[in-house]
Design a protein around this motif. Structure first.
Motif, PDB file in Angstrom:
ATOM      1  N   MET A  93      -8.458   4.108   3.334  1.00  0.00           N
ATOM      2  CA  MET A  93      -9.854   3.817   3.968  1.00  0.00           C
ATOM      3  C   MET A  93     -10.351   2.372   3.501  1.00  0.00           C
ATOM      4  O   MET A  93     -10.941   1.536   4.279  1.00  0.00           O
ATOM      5  N   PHE A  94     -10.018   1.735   2.406  1.00  0.00           N
ATOM      6  CA  PHE A  94     -10.302   0.449   1.734  1.00  0.00           C
ATOM      7  C   PHE A  94      -9.252  -0.462   1.838  1.00  0.00           C
ATOM      8  O   PHE A  94      -9.503  -1.752   1.786  1.00  0.00           O
ATOM      9  N   ILE A  95      -8.040  -0.139   1.574  1.00  0.00           N
ATOM     10  CA  ILE A  95      -6.751  -1.017   1.570  1.00  0.00           C
ATOM     11  C   ILE A  95      -5.896  -1.046   2.477  1.00  0.00           C
ATOM     12  O   ILE A  95      -5.558  -0.163   2.988  1.00  0.00           O
ATOM     13  N   THR A  96      -5.855  -2.375   3.112  1.00  0.00           N
ATOM     14  CA  THR A  96      -4.757  -2.493   4.449  1.00  0.00           C
ATOM     15  C   THR A  96      -3.311  -2.936   3.941  1.00  0.00           C
ATOM     16  O   THR A  96      -3.459  -3.363   2.770  1.00  0.00           O
ATOM     17  N   GLU A  97      -2.387  -2.468   4.694  1.00  0.00           N
ATOM     18  CA  GLU A  97      -1.096  -2.661   4.193  1.00  0.00           C
ATOM     19  C   GLU A  97      -0.660  -4.071   4.424  1.00  0.00           C
ATOM     20  O   GLU A  97      -1.317  -4.946   4.935  1.00  0.00           O
ATOM     21  N   SER A  98       0.206  -4.547   3.300  1.00  0.00           N
ATOM     22  CA  SER A  98       0.516  -5.963   3.294  1.00  0.00           C
ATOM     23  C   SER A  98       2.180  -6.002   2.763  1.00  0.00           C
ATOM     24  O   SER A  98       2.360  -5.025   2.264  1.00  0.00           O
TER      25      SER A  98
ATOM     26  N   VAL B 150      -8.657  11.890 -10.696  1.00  0.00           N
ATOM     27  CA  VAL B 150      -8.637  10.515 -10.734  1.00  0.00           C
ATOM     28  C   VAL B 150      -7.730  10.141  -9.647  1.00  0.00           C
ATOM     29  O   VAL B 150      -8.341   9.189  -8.751  1.00  0.00           O
ATOM     30  N   ALA B 151      -6.442  10.322  -9.904  1.00  0.00           N
ATOM     31  CA  ALA B 151      -5.383  10.026  -8.982  1.00  0.00           C
ATOM     32  C   ALA B 151      -5.603  10.509  -7.495  1.00  0.00           C
ATOM     33  O   ALA B 151      -5.516   9.837  -6.578  1.00  0.00           O
ATOM     34  N   ALA B 152      -5.936  11.899  -7.430  1.00  0.00           N
ATOM     35  CA  ALA B 152      -6.081  12.305  -6.139  1.00  0.00           C
ATOM     36  C   ALA B 152      -7.235  11.621  -5.525  1.00  0.00           C
ATOM     37  O   ALA B 152      -7.102  11.320  -4.139  1.00  0.00           O
ATOM     38  N   LEU B 153      -8.347  11.340  -5.799  1.00  0.00           N
ATOM     39  CA  LEU B 153      -9.421  10.535  -5.329  1.00  0.00           C
ATOM     40  C   LEU B 153      -8.774   9.141  -4.890  1.00  0.00           C
ATOM     41  O   LEU B 153      -9.356   8.670  -3.962  1.00  0.00           O
ATOM     42  N   ALA B 154      -8.111   8.339  -5.926  1.00  0.00           N
ATOM     43  CA  ALA B 154      -7.434   7.162  -5.260  1.00  0.00           C
ATOM     44  C   ALA B 154      -6.751   7.311  -4.093  1.00  0.00           C
ATOM     45  O   ALA B 154      -6.722   6.348  -3.420  1.00  0.00           O
ATOM     46  N   ILE B 155      -5.969   8.251  -4.224  1.00  0.00           N
ATOM     47  CA  ILE B 155      -4.931   8.539  -3.070  1.00  0.00           C
ATOM     48  C   ILE B 155      -5.746   8.544  -1.616  1.00  0.00           C
ATOM     49  O   ILE B 155      -5.549   8.201  -0.737  1.00  0.00           O
ATOM     50  N   ALA B 156      -6.740   9.460  -1.886  1.00  0.00           N
ATOM     51  CA  ALA B 156      -7.545   9.695  -0.724  1.00  0.00           C
ATOM     52  C   ALA B 156      -8.296   8.389  -0.171  1.00  0.00           C
ATOM     53  O   ALA B 156      -8.308   8.216   1.127  1.00  0.00           O
ATOM     54  N   ALA B 157      -8.914   7.573  -1.106  1.00  0.00           N
ATOM     55  CA  ALA B 157      -9.623   6.552  -0.764  1.00  0.00           C
ATOM     56  C   ALA B 157      -8.940   5.247  -0.356  1.00  0.00           C
ATOM     57  O   ALA B 157      -9.316   4.506   0.450  1.00  0.00           O
TER      58      ALA B 157
ATOM     59  N   ARG C 132       0.989  -1.180   0.016  1.00  0.00           N
ATOM     60  CA  ARG C 132      -0.020   0.126  -0.108  1.00  0.00           C
ATOM     61  C   ARG C 132       0.848   1.341   0.087  1.00  0.00           C
ATOM     62  O   ARG C 132       0.662   2.299  -0.738  1.00  0.00           O
ATOM     63  N   ARG C 133       2.086   1.335   0.832  1.00  0.00           N
ATOM     64  CA  ARG C 133       2.860   2.408   0.865  1.00  0.00           C
ATOM     65  C   ARG C 133       3.317   2.772  -0.472  1.00  0.00           C
ATOM     66  O   ARG C 133       3.610   3.830  -1.020  1.00  0.00           O
ATOM     67  N   LEU C 134       3.913   1.613  -1.202  1.00  0.00           N
ATOM     68  CA  LEU C 134       4.318   1.980  -2.710  1.00  0.00           C
ATOM     69  C   LEU C 134       3.448   2.334  -3.521  1.00  0.00           C
ATOM     70  O   LEU C 134       3.749   3.114  -4.570  1.00  0.00           O
ATOM     71  N   PHE C 135       2.238   1.751  -3.653  1.00  0.00           N
ATOM     72  CA  PHE C 135       1.290   2.225  -4.389  1.00  0.00           C
ATOM     73  C   PHE C 135       0.999   3.647  -4.459  1.00  0.00           C
ATOM     74  O   PHE C 135       0.835   4.355  -5.203  1.00  0.00           O
ATOM     75  N   LEU C 136       0.772   4.019  -3.173  1.00  0.00           N
ATOM     76  CA  LEU C 136       0.610   5.532  -2.846  1.00  0.00           C
ATOM     77  C   LEU C 136       1.760   6.303  -3.013  1.00  0.00           C
ATOM     78  O   LEU C 136       1.586   7.567  -3.747  1.00  0.00           O
TER      79      LEU C 136
END
Length: 463
Positions: free
Chosen positions: A171-176, A161-168, A62-66
């Motif tokens: 809230m929905f994805i846990t770290e792994s 679109v990317a800003a919305l994904a970064i904000a969301a 999740r960290r690298l995705f963000l």
């Protein structure tokens, strides 16, 4: 959300093509420099993709995705505000770095977020579908944006679109992350490999202006070879290499990497030159040019669906050989287009035929690449062939575009009209692309293994 981010990554490979004439006019790009608008993104993406996957496993997906999505968004904003060719190329390279970080992290997050079975299959289906239509939608969306708002908006559209994904995402994805004793990065391998490829591509591009035997070109090639040799040496000694060299002893993987590199080269070079030809010779607007690519996209989507069934029934080798043959025919048809040719009569048949062949090569070789690889190396094998397609695309684009530019310059020097000279360059470029497809056919005839996959293997490799 994860699939939408991947959709943007795929979209940015194609959306820029229909904007190239407008970008060239506004920012004063040379024909040689214009290639870097595409290759800056492609080389950074392909060259750093494996490192991005390793970093996401160790530092947190999740960290690298963000982080990747943040880089991609910032670079998109910078690209839209670019006032010079150098600034735009730099922004495109940073976009590629962001894509290399977010793309493998997004796929890994998707597989760990959804449990195996129906839920994961649905999620992977959405992922594959959005990625598949991204290329086709990109050219149409690019045309709409360029004609209505300006080329800058092909970059600005990513930002909300990317800003919305970064904000969301939090809230929905846990770290792994992957639990392992040795948490090391092969940064040296990634840097050497990427710089080596940049040097080789730069050498190919400079041949038009400086000549194949010039000191500048020879120096770039020598530097590229030395850097790539250093990359191989680092990978051979690394405890946890980005590219385990033992994988290339697997015949299916080594052949598939070559096949997908040649396929990527023919595709990216064809796309680049045809987008320019439609607008500069055929007189299309950006939207008309984008719409004229849609039949190829529809043909490719249909071929990808049917291709999975063909591979299951006839095997990977037959699908590979059939796809390369069909693709070569499509490119040869495109090479017949002249300055006065109609779209329906000269371009449409070639685009449809090429679109039918492209996915067959991809599906067959994605399966062949992982079929004989140990399960623990399947992720690395998938990363290698994805990177091979991107890197091959960059080198193929350099070869094809440089050959076209040289032919156009020679025709202008001989007194040809601008449109005729550009058409002659397009013909030369399509012939080189067809040569890559024919070389791919020869590789398949000589080396491709005969693999008869089952439906489960096809589904797993097609993601």
């Amino acid at each position: 959300m994860l699939a939408i981010a991947q959709f943007m990554v795929v979209l940015d490979v194609t959306i820029v093509n229909v904007a190239l004439p407008a970008i060239q006019t506004d920012l004063g790009f040379s024909a040689e420099g214009l290639q870097w608008v595409v290759n800056g993104y492609t080389l950074a993406f392909g060259g750093l993709l494996l490192l991005g996957g390793r970093m996401s496993d160790i530092l947190g997906r999740r960290r690298l995705f963000l982080i990747g999505l943040g880089l991609f968004t910032a670079a998109s904003l910078a690209g839209g505000f670019a006032t010079s060719d150098g600034l735009l190329i730099a922004a495109r390279a940073v976009q590629g770095v962001g894509a290399a970080l977010l793309s493998p992290a997004a796929l890994a997050l998707l597989t760990v977020t959804f449990p195996a079975g129906r839920e994961r299959n649905i999620a992977l289906g959405v992922w594959g579908a959005l990625a598949g239509i991204g290329g086709t939608l990109g050219v149409v969306a690019g045309g709409v944006l360029v004609d209505s708002l300006g080329w800058e908006w092909i970059f600005f559209v990513n930002v909300p679109v990317a800003a919305l994904a970064i904000a969301a995402t939090p809230m929905f994805i846990t770290e792994s992350r992957r639990v392992q004793a040795d948490s090391s990065f092969d940064v040296a391998g990634a840097v050497l490999g990427t710089l080596g490829l940049l040097a080789v591509v730069g050498g190919v591009i400079r041949t038009e202006a400086a000549g194949w035997g010039s000191a500048e070109v020879l120096s770039l090639f020598a530097a590229g070879i030395a850097l790539l040799a250093g990359f191989v040496a680092v990978e051979a000694r690394a405890k946890d290499p980005l590219v385990p060299l033992r994988l290339f002893r697997v015949r299916g993987l080594s052949v598939s990497a070559i096949a997908l590199a040649l396929n990527g080269g023919a595709f990216l070079g064809m796309f680049f030159l045809t987008a320019l030809f439609l607008q500069q010779v055929h007189g299309d607007s950006a939207l008309e040019a984008g719409a004229h690519f849609v039949p190829m996209g529809i043909a490719a989507i249909a071929s990808a669906v049917v291709g999975a069934q063909l591979v299951t029934r006839f095997g990977t080798r037959s699908a590979y050989l059939g796809g390369t043959t069909v693709g070569a025919v499509g490119l040869l048809l495109l090479s017949q287009a002249g300055a006065d040719s109609s779209y329906a009569g000269a371009l449409l048949p070639g685009l449809i035929v090429f679109g039918l062949g492209l996915p067959l090569v991809g599906v067959a070789n994605q399966i062949a690449a992982v079929a004989e690889v140990p399960h623990e190396d399947a992720g690395a094998a998938s990363g290698v062939i994805t990177a091979a397609f991107q890197v091959g695309g960059a080198i193929g684009l350099a070869l094809i575009s440089t050959a076209a530019t040289t032919r156009t310059g020679d025709a202008l020097a001989a007194g040809a009209a601008q449109a005729d000279a550009l058409a002659q360059g397009f013909e030369r470029g399509m012939m080189i692309a067809a040569g890559l497809a024919i070389a791919n056919l020869v590789v398949g005839l000589i080396r491709a293994p005969r693999i008869q996959p089952d439906a489960a293997m096809v589904a797993e490799a097609s993601v």
